[in-house]
Scaffold this active site. Structure first.
Site, mmCIF file in Angstrom:
data_model
loop_
_atom_site.group_PDB
_atom_site.id
_atom_site.type_symbol
_atom_site.label_atom_id
_atom_site.label_comp_id
_atom_site.label_asym_id
_atom_site.label_seq_id
_atom_site.Cartn_x
_atom_site.Cartn_y
_atom_site.Cartn_z
ATOM 1 N N LYS A 109 93.849 -22.762 17.593
ATOM 2 C CA LYS A 109 93.332 -22.937 18.963
ATOM 3 C C LYS A 109 91.920 -22.365 19.051
ATOM 4 O O LYS A 109 91.733 -21.148 19.082
ATOM 5 C CB LYS A 109 94.270 -22.228 19.937
ATOM 6 C CG LYS A 109 93.900 -22.413 21.387
ATOM 7 C CD LYS A 109 95.003 -21.831 22.263
ATOM 8 C CE LYS A 109 94.684 -21.973 23.724
ATOM 9 N NZ LYS A 109 93.545 -21.191 24.153
ATOM 10 N N GLU A 162 87.261 -29.463 22.037
ATOM 11 C CA GLU A 162 86.657 -28.174 22.366
ATOM 12 C C GLU A 162 85.189 -28.120 21.949
ATOM 13 O O GLU A 162 84.849 -28.465 20.816
ATOM 14 C CB GLU A 162 87.437 -27.088 21.597
ATOM 15 C CG GLU A 162 87.430 -25.746 22.235
ATOM 16 C CD GLU A 162 88.390 -25.642 23.422
ATOM 17 O OE1 GLU A 162 89.043 -26.644 23.791
ATOM 18 O OE2 GLU A 162 88.464 -24.534 23.992
HETATM 19 S S1 IVH Z 1 95.793 -29.464 23.726
HETATM 20 C C1 IVH Z 1 98.178 -30.451 27.097
HETATM 21 N N1 IVH Z 1 94.918 -28.650 21.445
HETATM 22 O O1 IVH Z 1 93.472 -24.577 24.859
HETATM 23 C C2 IVH Z 1 97.373 -30.089 25.993
HETATM 24 N N2 IVH Z 1 94.193 -27.516 23.393
HETATM 25 O O2 IVH Z 1 95.190 -23.517 27.229
HETATM 26 C C3 IVH Z 1 96.289 -29.174 26.320
HETATM 27 N N3 IVH Z 1 92.601 -25.720 22.968
HETATM 28 O O3 IVH Z 1 92.130 -26.072 27.715
HETATM 29 C C4 IVH Z 1 95.245 -29.154 25.336
HETATM 30 N N4 IVH Z 1 92.527 -25.955 20.792
HETATM 31 O O4 IVH Z 1 90.581 -25.634 25.781
HETATM 32 C C5 IVH Z 1 94.897 -28.459 22.762
HETATM 33 N N5 IVH Z 1 94.192 -28.043 19.345
HETATM 34 C C6 IVH Z 1 94.175 -27.867 20.655
HETATM 35 C C7 IVH Z 1 93.385 -26.871 21.266
HETATM 36 C C8 IVH Z 1 93.433 -26.717 22.643
HETATM 37 C C9 IVH Z 1 92.061 -25.281 21.826
HETATM 38 C C10 IVH Z 1 92.314 -25.143 24.312
HETATM 39 C C11 IVH Z 1 91.828 -26.131 25.335
HETATM 40 C C12 IVH Z 1 92.767 -26.053 26.489
HETATM 41 C C13 IVH Z 1 93.440 -24.740 26.253
HETATM 42 C C14 IVH Z 1 94.834 -24.762 26.788
#
Ligand code: IVH
Length: 675
Positions: free
Chosen positions: A119, A177
């Site tokens: 993440k 991101e």
């Molecule tokens: S998926 C419903 N995938 O994490 C799915 N998010 O707290 C939501 N983020 O706002 C996003 N890496 O800024 C997803 N591989 C990843 C991610 C990711 C970072 C961040 C993104 C999002 C936050 C969610």
């Protein structure tokens, strides 16, 4: 300057900068030059760096909390941008999987395949492509509505502007991101607390040319609205993203089973410091889109995904080097220079190794993979070494036996414990050792000593490097013309500093003695010495009179202190410092204490708030009248002075011990005073 005064000035500056922001962002009409704006911003950040008590959510250092500026138009996301629920432990993951199995009405043991994606801690963005052309880019905003930051996003080289692939959907929102690489953050670390804040700041520049200046990157990981997307699962989608020309996270993996998720989590946690992007956990997504669809969302987070966060006060990194720092008393403290790592929002690159014995005990070596902890405001420290990661070429760390000033170091023998100290030190050469001198200057300006506002440790470091100060007297002869021109300063800051320094030219004898930083002379001993000498001149004459042994008559001063005082006065450099300080300071005589006062043999403790009289004043009133103050309720206490909102526990313990509880008036009456 008082804390309240600094805070007032700080808030004034924040108000001013936000006013400038309003003109710049909302009205699109800057009222000051970029230089004036940048100087003010730096002043605010310098103030925050020097005074930990300062903080404001409106500060420019908190770029993320910025109100959405009106210069960016708002637009709705066709499909909302959701957030993720968090997991912090194996147990949380077991529950996450259980809920999924229950929801899908599957038997325990049903194997779920997850896409495990590190993440990235950046700023999410949604890019709309129509017929292969990037037509719009939005920030997340509140998830439903974002800001149209297309012009800034198109400056990012990782974002394709046109996609020709045949299987690219006719319309799709590609989401991912925006982040800044750690290596690029190195050059911005004085301006922002972490890479995420830097990325956010860059992305919301009014002028895309300014966005371009801070190199941003983009990694894609999901989609919003999609028309005609022919993929069946997340891993297939990630593969497609790559084919279409997007960057995806190279550490993405397909995993099933909680145990395997945990293993991957630990593996990545160890690699964290080697990555050129900041990650704050791993996102697990049910891989199968059919299952995702069935699972749906709860409130604003999907049921099919979770973010497994890293601990906010611990992180794994690697020791690049071990540096020896010299403290004020000559103690040699080993400090691990680690690969920078984000621990709870703060970029950490140093961790203390405490002392030589600690290095030996934990066998800490350069190159080691270590766990670093950062708890509260204490200095981050190394808690453990991962020996399994050690190369066989690694060598034991040999603690230097010499101080960087060239002197042989020593380990004191403690007569009480009959052991050698864990700490190795440069023998007490005071200001003669240049490295110790710098630390002594930090002590000299510190809170309990001269307490010069705006003159924190960082300023001492900077001025020392620039040769502006080497000895205490230099502080009172600063060249403010030069300071004004330094990067991040300006006239206002230089004037403020001059004011704070001048304000402290008048000082009590006890604070003065304490500020000299004589080993074993802390606040209490400084007070005793001040009372004994009465005036600075008498203190200065000590070596001439050579009556050191008389000091042993002072209750509280023993051999250890005596040796240290003698050592201090035996150095010409110290005598010179005293006479130079005498020229620039007004050192007030100590007040004579009455040993037969009205409060003789009586001890006091204050609880709660008193009326029109500070705790410090009560303390000095008590001491002037031969009484003593204690810090807790015990049998030794005679009177508990209770003010407004006293601490319940103190009152109860005092009652239990039958200690007299008096109010402010009763206390003042004991001194024949009224409030
Ligand atoms: S998926 C419903 N995938 O994490 C799915 N998010 O707290 C939501 N983020 O706002 C996003 N890496 O800024 C997803 N591989 C990843 C991610 C990711 C970072 C961040 C993104 C999002 C936050 C969610």
């Amino acid at each position: 300057m008082k804390k309240s005064e600094i805070n007032k000035q700080y808030l004034k500056k924040i108000k001013l900068i936000n006013n400038y922001n309003k003109f710049y962002f909302d009205k699109n009409k800057p009222v000051v030059s970029d230089k004036v704006y940048d100087d003010l911003k730096k002043e605010i950040i310098t103030l925050e760096n020097n005074h930990i008590f300062l903080s404001s959510k409106n500060s420019p250092s908190q770029a993320v909390g910025h109100r959405p500026s009106k210069i960016f138009k708002k637009a709705s996301h066709k499909v909302p941008m959701l957030s993720l629920s968090n997991a912090f432990s194996e147990e949380d993951l077991i529950n996450f999987e259980k809920k999924i199995t229950n929801f899908l009405s599957k038997k325990e043991g049903f194997e779920i395949l997850y896409s495990a994606e590190p993440k990235i801690d950046g700023i999410s963005a949604s890019l709309t492509y129509k017929n292969g052309n990037l037509v719009r880019g939005l920030s997340r905003g509140d998830g439903k509505e974002g800001e149209d930051i297309t012009n800034n996003l198109i400056t990012i080289k990782d974002i394709p502007k046109k996609i020709l692939s045949k299987d690219f959907p006719e319309e799709i929102d590609i989401r991912g991101e925006v982040y800044i690489q750690n290596s690029d953050f190195e050059f911005l670390k004085d301006k922002f607390a972490n890479p995420r804040n830097a990325a956010s700041g860059s992305l919301r520049q009014k002028n895309p040319e300014d966005t371009k200046k801070i190199p941003l990157n983009f990694i894609a990981y999901t989609f919003g609205f999609a028309n005609d997307l022919k993929v069946e699962n997340q891993s297939g989608y990630l593969k497609k993203l790559k084919e279409w020309g997007f960057k995806i996270n190279p550490l993405n993996k397909l995993i099933s089973g909680v145990k395997n998720l945990i293993n991957n989590y630990h593996d990545i946690e160890k690699k964290r410091a080697d990555l050129d992007f900041d990650i704050d956990g791993i996102v697990y997504k049910v891989n199968d889109f059919v299952l995702q669809k069935r699972l749906g969302n709860v409130a604003n987070a999907p049921r099919w995904a979770i973010a497994h966060k890293f601990s906010s006060n611990k992180a794994v990194s690697q020791i690049k080097d071990i540096e020896i720092q010299i403290g004020r008393t000559g103690a040699l403290t080993p400090v691990a220079k680690i690969k920078p790592i984000n621990i709870g929002g703060v970029q950490v690159s140093n961790a203390t190794l405490h002392n030589e014995d600690e290095i030996i005990r934990k066998d800490i070596r350069i190159g080691d993979t270590v766990t670093v902890e950062r708890a509260g405001d204490v200095i981050p420290h190394v808690i453990s070494v991962d020996i399994s990661k050690r190369k066989n070429t690694s060598k034991k760390f040999i603690f230097p036996k010499k101080c960087p000033c060239g002197y042989e170091t020593i380990k004191d023998f403690n007569k009480i414990t009959k052991k050698f100290d864990a700490v190795r030190r440069c023998p007490d050469r005071g200001f003669e050792c240049k490295r110790i001198a710098k630390e002594k200057l930090k002590h000299f300006v510190s809170k309990e000593a001269f307490n010069i506002d705006g003159f924190g440790k960082k300023i001492v470091e900077k001025f020392w490097e620039l040769n502006l100060i080497k000895l205490p007297q230099d502080i009172f002869k600063l060249d403010y013309g030069k300071i004004e021109k330094l990067d991040g300063w300006g006239k206002l800051s230089a004037d403020n500093l001059r004011y704070s320094v001048d304000e402290k030219k008048q000082i009590s004898l006890e604070r003065f003695i304490y500020s000299l930083g004589i080993r074993h002379i802390g606040l209490e001993n400084a007070k005793l010495l001040a009372r004994y000498f009465g005036s600075f001149q008498k203190l200065k004459n000590l070596p001439k009179k050579n009556n050191y042994n008389d000091l042993l008559n002072i209750d509280g001063i023993g051999d250890t202190q005596l040796v240290s005082i003698k050592n201090f006065f035996s150095k010409d450099i110290n005598l010179k410092i005293l006479s130079e300080l005498d020229k620039v300071l007004n050192i007030k005589n100590a007040r004579l204490v009455n040993t037969r006062g009205l409060l003789k043999d009586k001890s006091f403790l204050v609880t709660g708030k008193l009326n029109n009289i500070s705790r410090a004043e009560v303390k000095s009133l008590i001491e002037e009248n031969s009484g003593t103050t204690v810090s807790s309720v015990s049998k030794k206490l005679n009177y508990l002075i209770s003010g407004e909102k006293p601490t319940k526990k103190k009152i109860e313990s005092a009652k239990a011990l039958k200690i007299k509880i008096i109010n402010q008036d009763e206390f003042l009456k004991m001194l024949n005073k009224t409030s």
